[in-house]
Design a protein around this motif. Structure first.
Motif, PDB file in Angstrom:
ATOM      1  N   ILE A 287       0.858  -1.183   0.000  1.00 62.42           N
ATOM      2  CA  ILE A 287       0.000   0.000   0.000  1.00 62.42           C
ATOM      3  C   ILE A 287       0.891   1.228   0.000  1.00 62.42           C
ATOM      4  O   ILE A 287       1.712   1.400   0.900  1.00 62.42           O
ATOM      5  CB  ILE A 287      -0.943   0.042   1.230  1.00 62.42           C
ATOM      6  CG1 ILE A 287      -1.880  -1.161   1.212  1.00 62.42           C
ATOM      7  CG2 ILE A 287      -1.746   1.347   1.234  1.00 62.42           C
ATOM      8  CD1 ILE A 287      -2.870  -1.193   2.354  1.00 62.42           C
ATOM      9  N   ILE A 425      -5.368  -1.151  -6.961  1.00 64.85           N
ATOM     10  CA  ILE A 425      -6.484  -0.323  -6.506  1.00 64.85           C
ATOM     11  C   ILE A 425      -5.986   1.107  -6.346  1.00 64.85           C
ATOM     12  O   ILE A 425      -5.006   1.358  -5.640  1.00 64.85           O
ATOM     13  CB  ILE A 425      -7.055  -0.827  -5.170  1.00 64.85           C
ATOM     14  CG1 ILE A 425      -7.619  -2.235  -5.359  1.00 64.85           C
ATOM     15  CG2 ILE A 425      -8.145   0.110  -4.651  1.00 64.85           C
ATOM     16  CD1 ILE A 425      -7.897  -2.939  -4.067  1.00 64.85           C
ATOM     17  N   ALA A 427      -7.130   4.361  -4.814  1.00 65.55           N
ATOM     18  CA  ALA A 427      -8.159   4.916  -3.932  1.00 65.55           C
ATOM     19  C   ALA A 427      -7.818   6.378  -3.675  1.00 65.55           C
ATOM     20  O   ALA A 427      -6.854   6.683  -2.977  1.00 65.55           O
ATOM     21  CB  ALA A 427      -8.212   4.126  -2.626  1.00 65.55           C
ATOM     22  N   HIS A 443     -10.801   0.907   5.114  1.00 67.74           N
ATOM     23  CA  HIS A 443      -9.432   0.445   5.375  1.00 67.74           C
ATOM     24  C   HIS A 443      -9.360  -1.075   5.425  1.00 67.74           C
ATOM     25  O   HIS A 443      -8.440  -1.679   4.889  1.00 67.74           O
ATOM     26  CB  HIS A 443      -8.912   1.059   6.676  1.00 67.74           C
ATOM     27  CG  HIS A 443      -8.740   2.548   6.586  1.00 67.74           C
ATOM     28  ND1 HIS A 443      -8.789   3.381   7.668  1.00 67.74           N
ATOM     29  CD2 HIS A 443      -8.548   3.352   5.515  1.00 67.74           C
ATOM     30  CE1 HIS A 443      -8.631   4.632   7.269  1.00 67.74           C
ATOM     31  NE2 HIS A 443      -8.494   4.633   5.972  1.00 67.74           N
ATOM     32  N   GLN A 445     -11.212  -3.133   3.871  1.00 71.24           N
ATOM     33  CA  GLN A 445     -11.306  -3.654   2.503  1.00 71.24           C
ATOM     34  C   GLN A 445      -9.981  -3.529   1.773  1.00 71.24           C
ATOM     35  O   GLN A 445      -9.578  -4.428   1.032  1.00 71.24           O
ATOM     36  CB  GLN A 445     -12.398  -2.901   1.727  1.00 71.24           C
ATOM     37  CG  GLN A 445     -13.805  -3.132   2.238  1.00 71.24           C
ATOM     38  CD  GLN A 445     -14.254  -4.564   2.047  1.00 71.24           C
ATOM     39  OE1 GLN A 445     -13.893  -5.206   1.075  1.00 71.24           O
ATOM     40  NE2 GLN A 445     -15.031  -5.070   2.988  1.00 71.24           N
ATOM     41  N   LEU A 446      -9.296  -2.405   1.996  1.00 66.63           N
ATOM     42  CA  LEU A 446      -8.007  -2.210   1.338  1.00 66.63           C
ATOM     43  C   LEU A 446      -6.989  -3.243   1.850  1.00 66.63           C
ATOM     44  O   LEU A 446      -6.236  -3.827   1.073  1.00 66.63           O
ATOM     45  CB  LEU A 446      -7.488  -0.786   1.562  1.00 66.63           C
ATOM     46  CG  LEU A 446      -8.316   0.343   0.924  1.00 66.63           C
ATOM     47  CD1 LEU A 446      -7.684   1.693   1.203  1.00 66.63           C
ATOM     48  CD2 LEU A 446      -8.477   0.134  -0.575  1.00 66.63           C
ATOM     49  N   ARG A 450      -5.093  -6.183  -0.299  1.00 64.21           N
ATOM     50  CA  ARG A 450      -3.635  -6.259  -0.285  1.00 64.21           C
ATOM     51  C   ARG A 450      -3.194  -7.668   0.085  1.00 64.21           C
ATOM     52  O   ARG A 450      -2.275  -8.233  -0.493  1.00 64.21           O
ATOM     53  CB  ARG A 450      -3.114  -5.247   0.735  1.00 64.21           C
ATOM     54  CG  ARG A 450      -1.691  -5.419   1.207  1.00 64.21           C
ATOM     55  CD  ARG A 450      -1.417  -4.268   2.153  1.00 64.21           C
ATOM     56  NE  ARG A 450      -0.120  -4.303   2.793  1.00 64.21           N
ATOM     57  CZ  ARG A 450       0.077  -4.703   4.037  1.00 64.21           C
ATOM     58  NH1 ARG A 450      -0.935  -5.178   4.750  1.00 64.21           N
ATOM     59  NH2 ARG A 450       1.274  -4.641   4.573  1.00 64.21           N
ATOM     60  N   VAL A 456      -2.006  -1.277  -3.665  1.00 61.18           N
ATOM     61  CA  VAL A 456      -2.955  -0.184  -3.433  1.00 61.18           C
ATOM     62  C   VAL A 456      -2.233   1.156  -3.469  1.00 61.18           C
ATOM     63  O   VAL A 456      -1.150   1.294  -2.895  1.00 61.18           O
ATOM     64  CB  VAL A 456      -3.653  -0.337  -2.062  1.00 61.18           C
ATOM     65  CG1 VAL A 456      -4.613   0.820  -1.814  1.00 61.18           C
ATOM     66  CG2 VAL A 456      -4.376  -1.666  -1.975  1.00 61.18           C
ATOM     67  N   LEU A 458      -2.998   4.862  -2.252  1.00 55.85           N
ATOM     68  CA  LEU A 458      -3.947   5.607  -1.439  1.00 55.85           C
ATOM     69  C   LEU A 458      -3.560   7.083  -1.470  1.00 55.85           C
ATOM     70  O   LEU A 458      -2.507   7.459  -0.961  1.00 55.85           O
ATOM     71  CB  LEU A 458      -3.922   5.082   0.000  1.00 55.85           C
ATOM     72  CG  LEU A 458      -4.727   5.879   1.021  1.00 55.85           C
ATOM     73  CD1 LEU A 458      -6.210   5.791   0.728  1.00 55.85           C
ATOM     74  CD2 LEU A 458      -4.440   5.379   2.427  1.00 55.85           C
TER      75      LEU A 458
END
Lengths: 515, 349
Positions: A287, A425, A427, A443, A445-446, A450, A456, A458
């Protein structure tokens, strides 16, 4: 007449919109020279209350007293005359006018043979010196920084004789350093006898500046105490009602490379470089947080990865393959799940139903349309399954999305994006405007994605969120992207300095022209 | 006084709102009728009789409603996609010109083929006409309100030129009118001794088809998404320009079919007065119907009835038939107000 120190009294204010009780018998008072901080999640009723104090709305019950004068309903002019000044979160300045013109706008008679600005200029100079709010009176608003614009807004209120200043999330658009400067100004104003109502989400700031705290929840006043009796934990608990466990970020080994930007630049329609030579890698199980004051290139960066704009130089590759077509549909097919910045504008078609919004990116697949005919049963079943999986409460497949809460609307978008198991993703501000519970859901879901191998990105303006969720962090400034830094050991102060442009100068000089 | 959104609207309110609105309009227009020196009640009776009071009156109202349904549909489809097609009048004449060009002897087919053929060539001509503003909009960002509106005059003047010049029927004793449509191309009469023709059936089928397309198909989803939130549609990957072009072809084609029904059904030859502004009135029809393709039928019948009714009221009571325009305009305003009040409530403080 109880005490002369009270400048503003809110007495038993109640306001309903249909079935919704936005304010339920709220009473508190503000004392001279003090800061009262109004806290609450989105939808707790803060904005409604401020609009009542400022005379935009009329209360169903109860009254407002300013310096002992009762405010008659629905009259902003009266509130201003009594000394209430409001600084809105979104500035209300005319971009094409100068600072002086903006400040005196509306205070001068409309019909006058010749406008005489010298009196206004004198007054403005006195005020800016008295309060240390320095801006050039003849500068055009559009040439000012965000911090300077905010100073103009405050000057505007002072010029109209404000003795009570309402600041609605004043630090949302500022770097930490600019926020500190604002607080210095506020302390100066308090010393001169002004009073402030300070609306914020950020507990750190509230602890630093407030004298008294009022917490609203679901339209009710749940706490009202002096700062000395408060702690972060108590305030947070009062705001949310119950302690919400935050998901913990687990350390994970990063996997294969998913996305690579190599010295990518983007120009806007006017030929201005809005993304400058950005290089960046995203891997599986990773992330990456992107910090920055809004308007520093986050939009072209996310537009690029969303397929909404093309690079003018440099290359973008997905799992090693160079991307040549930049179109939204192409990006979706390549496994990029995109959560857009503004859910009302880009995320959903507000007047569409939940089921229609859920197929917005996939309606052309054989599952949802055959020979041009929508497969209504599949569309509806699909929505039912996602509503259940994402726990979208109070909505059916045919509910119109406009009526959903921010959190549920975001869940509709997340459901649409995550059900395709995207590899990447993006976001962009996924928790903006959401309450703690909904933000925690996002969070989770992220983290879940991952764990399943996704990478991800962010993008957020909330440093606390970035530090809690990201594995690595980079900062955007004037279209440039800093190096990625492991989150361990990065402090808010460091990020703040980068956000205000420190450390970017050298990068500016070394030109990466990848033509 | 403030407006606040209603949390929900009861069904009775949705149904009764337009009816109440029409009553309010009648009350408002009473003043004008009284001013004209006519007895109120008798005047409204004359209006109602003229609109729906006899077999002949009903047939005439349906004849007038036929092109209004089609131009109303054209506006409704385009407005759904926020494509502001004000050029229905020009597209209608384009359809009429195409039907005259192909239908006056150039091509001879048996009736079951000839009639659909005329609709097809008419629709293509109208669609292509609206394609020009649509391309200018999607490619160069030119405002379609201006271009579609101005094209109306271009096409009307073209029709003028043709009917005073090359297309003038030598048998028409000098009148500027086209040669008659061949018998195979004439729309069959539905009721003997009236002007009511098959165009009505075509128009109703068109409404149903448009409704089906808008609600049941991929194209409809795209058109609605582009109209309701173009940014979200674009972000989701819906092809915006393709959708606008497609909408333009459908909308222009529908308006042009109104020209075909007038030339091949009502008049049987082209004149310069086949449309007393059907293209423009179609916009009012679409708005009155809330852009609903099935509602367009009802709205077209209502407006056609008002116009025909006002004509006979003016004959019987000596009230100017311009009252029809006033009633239509007032109805439009009142129905919109009524619809707004079903969504919002007024609070007095």
């Amino acid at each position: 007449m109880a005490d002369t120190d009270t400048v503003l009294r809110v007495q038993n204010i109640t306001k309903t919109f249909g079935d919704l009780i936005a304010n339920d018998a709220i009473s508190f008072s503000l004392k001279k020279g003090k800061v009262l901080s109004l806290l609450g999640e989105n939808g707790a009723g803060k904005t409604t209350l401020m609009n009542i104090i400022f005379g935009h709305y009329s209360a169903d019950d109860g009254y407002i007293e300013i310096f002992g004068n009762r405010l008659s309903a629905s009259n902003p002019a009266e509130a201003i005359a009594l000394g209430v000044g409001m600084v809105h979160q979104h500035f209300t300045l005319a971009d094409n006018l100068t600072v002086l013109e903006n400040v005196i706008l509306g205070t001068e008679p409309l019909w006058k043979w010749k406008q005489d600005k010298s009196a206004g200029r004198r007054r403005l100079r006195e005020l800016s010196e008295e309060f240390g709010l320095h801006v050039d009176p003849d500068a055009d608003i559009k040439s000012l920084t965000v911090g300077e614009k905010q100073r103009v807004e405050i000057l505007k209120a002072l010029y109209r004789g404000a003795k009570i200043l309402i600041l609605d999330e004043p630090t949302a658009v500022l770097t930490p350093q600019e926020s500190d400067q604002l607080f210095d100004t506020l302390r100066d104003m308090l010393a001169r006898g002004l009073s402030v109502i300070f609306i914020s989400h950020k507990l750190g700031e509230v602890m630093a500046i407030a004298d008294d705290i009022v917490v609203l929840r679901h339209g009710k006043l749940v706490a009202n105490f002096p700062i000395a009796e408060a702690s972060r934990e108590i305030i947070a608990e009062k705001m949310v009602g119950e302690a919400v466990p935050q998901p913990e970020r687990q350390v994970m080994e990063k996997g294969a490379e998913l996305l690579c930007l190599d010295t990518v630049s983007v120009q806007d329609a006017a030929g201005q470089k809005i993304l400058k030579s950005v290089s960046f890698n995203l891997n599986q199980h990773q992330i990456i947080g992107i910090a920055g004051v809004s308007g520093n290139g986050q939009k072209p960066f996310s537009d690029l990865i969303s397929g909404m704009c093309k690079p003018t130089s440099g290359s973008v590759s997905l799992s090693g393959e160079i991307v040549s077509v930049f179109e939204p549909q192409k990006m979706v097919e390549s496994g990029i799940g995109r959560v857009p910045e503004d859910r009302h504008v880009q995320g959903v078609v507000g007047d569409f139903s939940v089921e229609e919004n859920m197929i917005l990116e996939s309606y052309m697949t054989p599952r949802f349309s055959k020979l041009g005919w929508l497969q209504r049963k599949n569309v509806s079943d699909h929505a039912k399954a996602l509503i259940k999986a994402f726990d979208i409460r109070g909505a059916g497949p045919e509910t119109i999305v406009r009526g959903l809460s921010g959190g549920n609307m975001q869940k509709v978008i997340l459901a649409r994006v995550l059900e395709n198991n995207p590899e990447i993703i993006l976001a962009n501000q996924p928790t903006r405007g959401l309450d703690v519970g909904a933000a925690t859901f996002v969070h989770e879901q992220l983290f879940e994605a991952r764990k399943g191998g996704a990478g991800v990105i962010l993008i957020s303006e909330d440093l606390e969120e970035l530090l809690a969720v990201s594995d690595q962090i980079a900062v955007m400034y004037h279209g440039q992207l800093s190096k990625l830094m492991p989150v361990e050991g990065v402090t808010q102060q460091q990020l703040g300095l980068l956000m205000s442009g420190e450390g970017f100068a050298t990068q500016k000089e070394t030109k990466h022209n990848a033509a | 006084m403030q407006l606040e959104p209603r949390t929900h609207t009861p069904l009775w309110m949705t149904i009764s709102a337009p009816i109440i609105a029409v009553f309010v309009v009648m009350i408002l227009c009473s003043g004008l009728i009284l001013w004209a020196g006519a007895p109120l009640l008798q005047s409204y009776v004359a209006l109602a009789k003229g609109a729906f009071g006899s077999k002949f009156a009903i047939a005439e109202t349906l004849v007038r409603a036929t092109p209004l349904i089609l131009t109303g549909l054209a506006a409704a489809v385009a407005f759904r996609a926020k494509l502001w097609n004000i050029g229905g009048e020009g597209q209608l004449y384009m359809g009429a010109l195409a039907a005259t060009y192909f239908g006056t002897g150039m091509i001879n087919l048996p009736a079951p083929l000839m009639i659909p053929f005329l609709f097809v060539v008419g629709a293509i001509a109208g669609g292509v006409l609206l394609l020009i503003p649509a391309l200018l909009k999607t490619r160069l960002n030119v405002d379609e309100v201006v271009t579609t509106l101005l094209l109306n005059f271009v096409i009307l003047l073209l029709a003028n030129y043709l009917l005073f010049g090359p297309w003038k029927d030598p048998m028409a004793m000098g009148w500027p009118q086209g040669a008659p449509i061949i018998d195979e191309g004439i729309l069959p009469k539905l009721v003997a001794k009236t002007r009511l023709h098959g165009g009505l059936i075509f128009a109703v089928l068109a409404s149903i088809s448009v409704w089906v397309v808008m609600t049941k198909t991929k194209w409809g989803l795209e058109i609605r998404a582009v109209g309701l939130n173009q940014e979200a549609a674009s972000f989701a990957g819906i092809p915006i320009n393709k959708t606008i072009i497609r909408t333009a072809l459908i909308s222009g084609g529908l308006a042009a079919c109104a020209g075909v029904t007038e030339v091949a059904g009502t008049k049987e030859y082209l004149t310069l007065d086949i449309s007393p502004g059907f293209g423009y009135t179609g916009i009012a029809v679409a708005m009155l119907a809330g852009l609903n393709p099935l509602g367009v039928i009802v709205a077209a019948l209502f407006i056609a009835g008002i116009y025909n009714g006002a004509d006979s009221m003016s004959r019987a009571m000596d009230v100017s038939n311009y009252i029809a325009d006033v009633i239509t305009a007032a109805s439009l305003l009142m129905v919109m107000l009524a619809v707004m009040l079903t969504r919002m409530r007024i609070r007095f403080s």
